[in-house]
Enzyme design. Structure first.
Site, short mmCIF file in Angstrom:
data_model
loop_
_atom_site.label_atom_id
_atom_site.label_comp_id
_atom_site.label_asym_id
_atom_site.label_seq_id
_atom_site.Cartn_x
_atom_site.Cartn_y
_atom_site.Cartn_z
N GLU A 1 -5.36 29.34 19.86
CA GLU A 1 -5.21 27.94 20.26
C GLU A 1 -3.95 27.69 21.07
OE1 GLU A 1 -7.62 25.74 16.66
OE2 GLU A 1 -5.53 26.27 16.30
N GLY B 1 -14.35 20.60 14.29
CA GLY B 1 -15.79 20.51 14.07
C GLY B 1 -16.27 19.10 14.34
N ASP C 1 -17.74 23.63 16.99
CA ASP C 1 -19.03 23.62 16.30
C ASP C 1 -19.34 22.17 15.94
OD1 ASP C 1 -18.16 23.57 13.04
OD2 ASP C 1 -16.69 24.38 14.43
N VAL D 1 -15.40 23.05 6.70
CA VAL D 1 -16.55 22.25 6.27
C VAL D 1 -17.83 22.90 6.78
CG1 VAL D 1 -17.64 19.99 6.34
CG2 VAL D 1 -15.15 20.16 6.24
N MET E 1 -8.26 21.23 10.07
CA MET E 1 -7.49 21.64 8.90
C MET E 1 -5.97 21.42 8.98
SD MET E 1 -9.61 25.13 7.89
CE MET E 1 -8.61 25.42 6.43
N GLU E 2 -5.47 20.74 10.01
CA GLU E 2 -4.02 20.54 10.13
C GLU E 2 -3.57 19.14 10.49
OE1 GLU E 2 -5.21 24.57 10.55
OE2 GLU E 2 -5.46 23.10 12.19
#
EC number: 3.2.2.9
Length: 231
Positions: free
Chosen positions: A12, A78, A198, A153, A174-175
């Site tokens: 990233e 996501g 996704d 998830v 997640m951050e």
């Protein structure tokens, strides 16, 4: 202006690191900081590691030691909005924890005790992201709520839980909420600009791991364009 840019994984931040001139590297507490210039703008690029604790540790060091004027969180996410497809961009209006629950004490789902229920992104940074988007061809973006948790998830049950409690959510990752909460406590403006790797309820010919480099490319290009427009 000095801009702090945060990505969790090497994939990233690689494109942004390669775009940097006069790059200096420092490692501390499991985080890596790259300082230099991108498009003539002073930046500190942080590779924080995955998850909320790693993100909070890295963001705290970034804000305390490098003192950027603003923070941009980049990377992958996501998609939950039905209009999103792989490679599309999401821009945060606000960020919430989806895995925090102290509702027994009168707080909203996702709200940590002593903190606001939502962390609002900076209006000027959101507008800057929109201006950058307007100069990028064939890039679709959605602005809205991004939710964060320390879990990838991938089950229908967790998706249903998030949709029930955060019906306006457009993406999860997640951050971001840890970064946003840390910025809130340091009174530093932030925005989240991530690309979709996704999408919930949509079949994809590529796995998350396969599409991650393409999502990183899309989000990195957006950040570079934002930096170009700050001059």
């Amino acid at each position: 202006m000095k801009v702090g840019i945060i990505g969790a994984m090497e994939q990233e931040v690689t494109i942004l690191k390669e775009a940097m001139t006069n790059c200096q590297t420092v490692s501390k507490a499991g985080c890596t900081f790259f300082s230099g210039q991108i498009n003539g703008v002073d930046v500190v690029l942080l590779q924080s590691g995955i998850g909320k604790v790693a993100a909070a540790v890295g963001t705290t060091i970034l804000l305390d030691e490098y003192q950027p004027d603003v923070v941009i969180n980049t990377g992958s996410a996501g998609g939950f909005d039905s209009s999103l497809n792989l490679g599309d961009v999401v821009i945060s209006t606000e960020v919430r924890h989806h895995d925090t629950d102290v509702t027994a004490f009168g707080y909203e789902m996702g709200q940590m005790a002593g903190q606001p229920a939502a962390f609002k992104a900076d209006e000027k940074l959101m507008d800057l992201a929109e201006k950058a988007l307007a100069q990028m061809e064939n890039t679709h973006a959605v602005r809205g709520l991004i939710c964060t948790g320390d879990a990838f998830v991938c089950t229908a049950e967790r998706q249903e839980f998030i949709r029930k409690h955060f019906p306006s959510v457009i993406a999860v990752e997640m951050e971001a909420s840890a970064i946003a909460q840390t910025c809130h406590q340091f009174n530093t403006p932030f925005v989240v600009v991530r690309a979709i790797s996704d999408v919930a309820d949509k079949e994809s010919p590529m796995s998350f791991e396969e599409f991650l480099p393409l999502a990183a490319k899309s989000s990195s290009e957006m950040v570079c364009k934002m930096l170009e427009l700050t001059k």
